[in-house]
Design a protein around this motif. Structure first.
Motif: not given
Length: 649
Positions: A274-292, A590-597
């Motif tokens: 649960l502590t990591m969750l905010g970091i996971i969402i933030g990092i995945a969002s930033v990477i996905s948005i930049v890739a988008l 990892a989540i961002a890369l999976c989303f891209g795939a």
């Protein structure tokens, strides 16, 4: 009489309680010789535990002096006090105070870690101590798997790990059954006979009777100090065991902090996630948005390339809305020929146009008739799907060879199943022969469904317009030239030729740069929202770490009691915070890369493009968040008072 090792002079300890000051210890004068076994007794609240805490350097006196082996402690900083605790003292607690995540051997090793002993050396000594105390087969067990007597033996082994010559035992038998208590007292007697100075704090006179000397304290004062046995000659102790210094010691402490961080995360998996969750969402969002953003930018630039990249289009008049532009006849083929000789020009094509009805058999359609040069198709990036393009000889001979686009094929040939190559069309009343087909063109700021037919510009001028002026001249700027510089040079060149500025230039590279800038702005805007989620995640890390510190105060007190410096505690909690964020960042990537795939797998007109720099930056941000938001909880942990931390349940 042996040399004194502990000397207290006129010692007082006071506490504030609201508006009152309570004196827990008053005018304590006490000397304990090296090798003595002393019992400090008294009822609850008499001050005996406070006295032991001061002797063990867990607490400081309000007034008076305290010297260890002649060295005064009142001017020492926290690190120097930690060093004395590591080298001089071993603590045995009533409640054992073992670290629940560690095995028996690992608990015993903790003081040696802070002393900088090498891993193999401290492991061998811990095993030897357990064997001596009859616990050799229990070394791999955790505290929860041991009985009370076994836990106390582990606590004794920990107290002996650095071979400190003073053993402080706070109610060592208070939580044990009779037999276990007898075993512990026997062990303390053996330590005394080996030359250790043993100080026992107890309210049980049966325990105190085992000592050579009993000091009775009441209401913060020593009321009796009597010797019950004749002092035996001291046996000299081996020197305190110290470890390596410098980089070796620092590396050992950092590895211990890292290991403890892993154990803490493992012990509280759900809370850690649960502590990591905010970091996971933030990092995945930033990477996905930049890739988008990168993917959409590439797609749009590809579409712009279909209009012709890095081109200048010259039109008569002042702008597209100039009503007099149709009467301006100064833009001619000679201008195009002159421009083609300039060094920064890669290709030039004159353009004229009109619209009329085109007919094939009984099928008619309105079409745009484009008179172009042979370089037009390369300038515009047109793709031939069948047939061929006309050449310069066609322009010279004003042939009626036509290239049509896919829209024309759809309008005239779709329902006939006929190959358009070689077919004759009537453009108005002029017959033309189809020699090639190109893919549908982007027209200006969007696609057009209007059929387009391309003929040599000379043919259109002679057979359709009867006018030798041009609608436009399109220039493809050389790849090594700047389009804005080329635009200025072309403007100056044509002004000299025409004697006035009766034209305007559309720079398609400006369009591309504007769209690219807009995409970047939108990506930055959305990324900023994602960064806010990262900050929220960082605040969540800080809150959870503060909770973790409050839950582990007793652990912090134990670590300080066995010699941990403030820096050691700070490093441990900082590493834990960074580790949480680093793992969260890795999962986010990892989540961002999976989303891209998945995005690419389910189909789209463009793909997400990930950059190594954005991934590295994301991991760096994760670590930075851990450092920044983990510092306050770590600092709070490192500044805890050892005696206050140990008093917490």
């Amino acid at each position: 009489m042996n040399e004194p090792i502990i000397e207290l002079r006129d010692l007082r300890r006071e506490y504030r309680s609201g508006d009152r000051t309570i004196a827990v210890l008053q005018d304590i004068n006490l000397t304990i010789a090296s090798g003595e076994m002393v019992a400090i007794v008294g009822p609850s609240g008499s001050g005996k535990s406070t006295l032991m805490n001061i002797i063990g350097l867990l607490d400081r006196p309000t007034a008076g002096s305290y010297a260890i082996a002649g060295a005064h402690t009142d001017q020492l900083d926290s690190d120097a006090l930690s060093q004395l605790r590591r080298e001089r003292f071993g603590f045995i607690f009533q409640r054992y105070n073992l670290l629940s995540e560690l095995t028996a051997i690992a608990n015993i090793e903790v003081p040696a870690i802070y002393a900088g002993q090498p891993r193999e050396v401290r492991r061998q000594r811990a095993i030897a101590l357990l064997d001596r105390l009859g616990m050799g087969e229990r070394g791999s067990h955790r505290p929860g798997q041991l009985s009370g007597g076994q836990q106390q033996r582990v606590s004794i082994a920990r107290a002996l790990m650095n071979n400190g010559n003073v053993v402080l035992a706070d109610e060592p038998t208070g939580a044990l059954d009779r037999q276990s208590g007898e075993d512990v007292l026997r062990i303390l007697g053996e330590l005394h006979s080996e030359g250790h100075t043993v100080v026992i704090v107890t309210h049980d006179m049966n325990v105190a009777s085992r000592a050579d000397r009993i000091i009775e304290i009441s209401d913060g004062r020593i009321v009796d100090d009597r010797r019950t046995k004749t002092a035996e000659p001291s046996i000299s102790l081996p020197e305190t065991i110290t470890g390596q210094s410098g980089w070796g010691e620092m590396t050992a402490r950092l590895l211990e902090a890292f290991r403890m961080a892993l154990l803490a995360l493992q012990a509280h998996r759900l809370r850690s996630f649960l502590t990591m969750l905010g970091i996971i969402i933030g990092i995945a969002s930033v990477i996905s948005i930049v890739a988008l953003g990168e993917g959409s930018q590439k797609k749009i630039l590809t579409n712009i390339n279909s209009l012709g990249t890095n081109t200048l289009e010259i039109f008569p008049g002042k702008s597209f809305g100039d009503t007099r532009s149709g009467r301006i006849k100064t833009l001619v083929v000679a201008d195009a020929d002159a421009l083609a000789k300039l060094t920064y020009v890669a290709a030039v094509t004159p353009t004229v146009s009109t619209s009329t009805t085109v007919r094939f058999g009984a099928t008619e359609a309105n079409a745009l008739i484009n008179g172009v040069g042979t370089s037009y198709f390369s300038v515009k990036g047109s793709k031939v799907t069948s047939g061929r393009l006309f050449d310069s000889d066609s322009a010279r001979r004003m042939t009626q060879d036509a290239v049509i686009d896919q829209n024309t094929v759809t309008a005239l040939f779709a329902d006939k199943g006929i190959d358009p190559i070689g077919q004759t069309l009537f453009v108005g009343k002029v017959p033309v022969r189809v020699i090639g087909v190109i893919a549908a063109q982007q027209a200006g700021f969007g696609s057009s469904d209007t059929p387009s037919i391309f003929l040599p510009y000379t043919s259109v001028q002679a057979r359709f317009l009867g006018d030798m002026s041009l609608r436009s001249v399109t220039i493809r700027v050389a790849d090594n030239a700047d389009s804005s510089v080329a635009e200025a040079a072309v403007t100056q060149f044509l002004e000299r030729r025409h004697g006035t500025r009766d034209f305007f230039i559309l720079n398609t590279d400006d369009i591309r740069q504007t769209i690219t800038s807009t995409i970047r702005t939108m990506t930055l805007l959305i990324s900023s929202i994602a960064v806010i989620s990262l900050l929220v995640g960082g605040i969540g890390v800080m809150n959870i770490m503060l909770v973790s510190v409050s839950e582990r105060i007793a652990e912090i007190g134990v670590r300080m009691a066995v010699g941990a410096r403030r820096q050691d505690i700070l490093e441990q909690f900082l590493i834990e915070a960074v580790l949480v964020c680093l793992l969260g960042g890795t999962l986010g990537i990892a989540i961002a890369l999976c989303f891209g795939a998945m995005f690419n797998y389910f189909g789209s007109n463009f793909s997400l493009i990930y950059s190594t720099s954005s991934i590295i930056l994301a991991l760096t941000c994760s670590c930075t968040i851990g450092l920044v938001f983990g510092y306050l909880p770590a600092r709070n942990a490192s500044r805890l008072d050892p005696v206050a931390a140990l008093s917490r349940d």
